[in-house]
Design a protein around this motif. Structure first.
Motif, PDB file in Angstrom:
ATOM      1  N   HIS A 117       0.836  -1.198   0.000  1.00  0.00           N
ATOM      2  CA  HIS A 117       0.000   0.000   0.000  1.00  0.00           C
ATOM      3  C   HIS A 117       0.871   1.248   0.000  1.00  0.00           C
ATOM      4  O   HIS A 117       2.005   1.237   0.465  1.00  0.00           O
ATOM      5  CB  HIS A 117      -0.924   0.027   1.225  1.00  0.00           C
ATOM      6  CG  HIS A 117      -1.993  -1.008   1.172  1.00  0.00           C
ATOM      7  ND1 HIS A 117      -1.788  -2.295   1.624  1.00  0.00           N
ATOM      8  CD2 HIS A 117      -3.263  -0.952   0.705  1.00  0.00           C
ATOM      9  CE1 HIS A 117      -2.894  -2.992   1.448  1.00  0.00           C
ATOM     10  NE2 HIS A 117      -3.807  -2.203   0.880  1.00  0.00           N
ATOM     11  N   GLU A 161      -3.906   0.751  -3.013  1.00  0.00           N
ATOM     12  CA  GLU A 161      -3.349  -0.574  -3.266  1.00  0.00           C
ATOM     13  C   GLU A 161      -2.331  -0.399  -4.381  1.00  0.00           C
ATOM     14  O   GLU A 161      -2.681   0.061  -5.471  1.00  0.00           O
ATOM     15  CB  GLU A 161      -4.430  -1.550  -3.737  1.00  0.00           C
ATOM     16  CG  GLU A 161      -5.295  -2.107  -2.664  1.00  0.00           C
ATOM     17  CD  GLU A 161      -6.312  -3.100  -3.212  1.00  0.00           C
ATOM     18  OE1 GLU A 161      -6.492  -3.210  -4.453  1.00  0.00           O
ATOM     19  OE2 GLU A 161      -6.948  -3.757  -2.386  1.00  0.00           O
ATOM     20  N   ARG A 173      -5.728   1.128  -7.064  1.00  0.00           N
ATOM     21  CA  ARG A 173      -7.046   1.545  -6.576  1.00  0.00           C
ATOM     22  C   ARG A 173      -6.931   2.273  -5.237  1.00  0.00           C
ATOM     23  O   ARG A 173      -6.195   1.852  -4.352  1.00  0.00           O
ATOM     24  CB  ARG A 173      -7.918   0.302  -6.426  1.00  0.00           C
ATOM     25  CG  ARG A 173      -9.344   0.561  -6.022  1.00  0.00           C
ATOM     26  CD  ARG A 173     -10.152  -0.730  -6.050  1.00  0.00           C
ATOM     27  NE  ARG A 173      -9.746  -1.676  -5.027  1.00  0.00           N
ATOM     28  CZ  ARG A 173     -10.293  -1.752  -3.812  1.00  0.00           C
ATOM     29  NH1 ARG A 173     -11.284  -0.959  -3.486  1.00  0.00           N
ATOM     30  NH2 ARG A 173      -9.865  -2.646  -2.948  1.00  0.00           N
ATOM     31  N   VAL A 203      -8.189   2.848  -1.760  1.00  0.00           N
ATOM     32  CA  VAL A 203      -8.998   2.037  -0.850  1.00  0.00           C
ATOM     33  C   VAL A 203      -9.522   2.826   0.338  1.00  0.00           C
ATOM     34  O   VAL A 203     -10.405   2.359   1.056  1.00  0.00           O
ATOM     35  CB  VAL A 203      -8.214   0.794  -0.353  1.00  0.00           C
ATOM     36  CG1 VAL A 203      -7.911  -0.136  -1.516  1.00  0.00           C
ATOM     37  CG2 VAL A 203      -6.941   1.189   0.363  1.00  0.00           C
ATOM     38  N   GLN A 204      -9.002   4.030   0.552  1.00  0.00           N
ATOM     39  CA  GLN A 204      -9.448   4.831   1.681  1.00  0.00           C
ATOM     40  C   GLN A 204      -9.109   6.291   1.453  1.00  0.00           C
ATOM     41  O   GLN A 204      -8.032   6.608   0.944  1.00  0.00           O
ATOM     42  CB  GLN A 204      -8.759   4.347   2.965  1.00  0.00           C
ATOM     43  CG  GLN A 204      -9.376   4.808   4.236  1.00  0.00           C
ATOM     44  CD  GLN A 204     -10.812   4.371   4.368  1.00  0.00           C
ATOM     45  OE1 GLN A 204     -11.724   5.175   4.213  1.00  0.00           O
ATOM     46  NE2 GLN A 204     -11.024   3.094   4.612  1.00  0.00           N
TER      47      GLN A 204
END
Length: 171
Positions: free
Chosen positions: A95, A109, A114, A116-117
């Protein structure tokens, strides 16, 4: 075969594009102006043939698109709405965490690219991010003179540390 001038052009080209508070860095402008004044006649400096590694042509771009330092770009992580100030990888490299002038911290990621948060809460640019060794906690610092601690899984703010008298540049 790569042109021997390309590496120097990459270094300079990246620095010439740096902007600080909406305007070019004064030091960079000074270097560029010195180079332009010294290196005339298609990049050949006075008294030089233009063929050696000390030639003024080091200041001139070799090609419109310079290749990376030995490897191609792997991923472009898109999602911030303003400049990205800082990026850190987790210890395992799976990450990445980024902080931006858009006042957010994003967890990515690496393999998929992508987001993710997204963590929101700073009242100014996010200048610094770091993570705990296990990647479960994200720390951030910014223009709002705070250091914040976040749960990386949920994006929930754990706590805010106040007391700095100026912008926070490292955590």
């Amino acid at each position: 075969e790569k042109d021997w001038r390309e590496f120097a052009s990459q270094l300079l080209g990246g620095r010439l594009s740096m902007i600080y508070e909406g305007k070019p860095f004064p030091e960079i402008v000074s270097v560029r102006n010195d180079a332009e004044n010294y290196c005339l006649n298609r990049g050949v400096c006075a008294g030089e043939s233009g063929t050696g590694p000390t030639s003024g042509s080091l200041w001139m771009p070799v090609s419109p698109n310079l290749t990376g330092a030995g490897h191609p770009c792997q991923k472009i992580l898109s999602g911030h709405k303003d400049y990205v100030n800082v990026v850190r990888l987790t210890k395992d490299g799976n990450h990445a965490c980024s902080g931006s002038r858009d006042r957010t911290i994003k967890m990515w990621e690496v393999e998929s690219g992508r987001c993710v948060q997204t963590m929101t809460g700073h009242n100014g640019s996010v200048n610094a991010v770091d993570m705990s060794d296990d990647g479960s906690v994200v720390f951030s610092g910014g223009d709002d003179k705070t250091v914040r601690s976040w749960d990386s899984e949920t994006g929930v703010l754990r706590f805010t540390m106040k007391g700095h008298t100026g912008q926070v540049w490292t955590v």
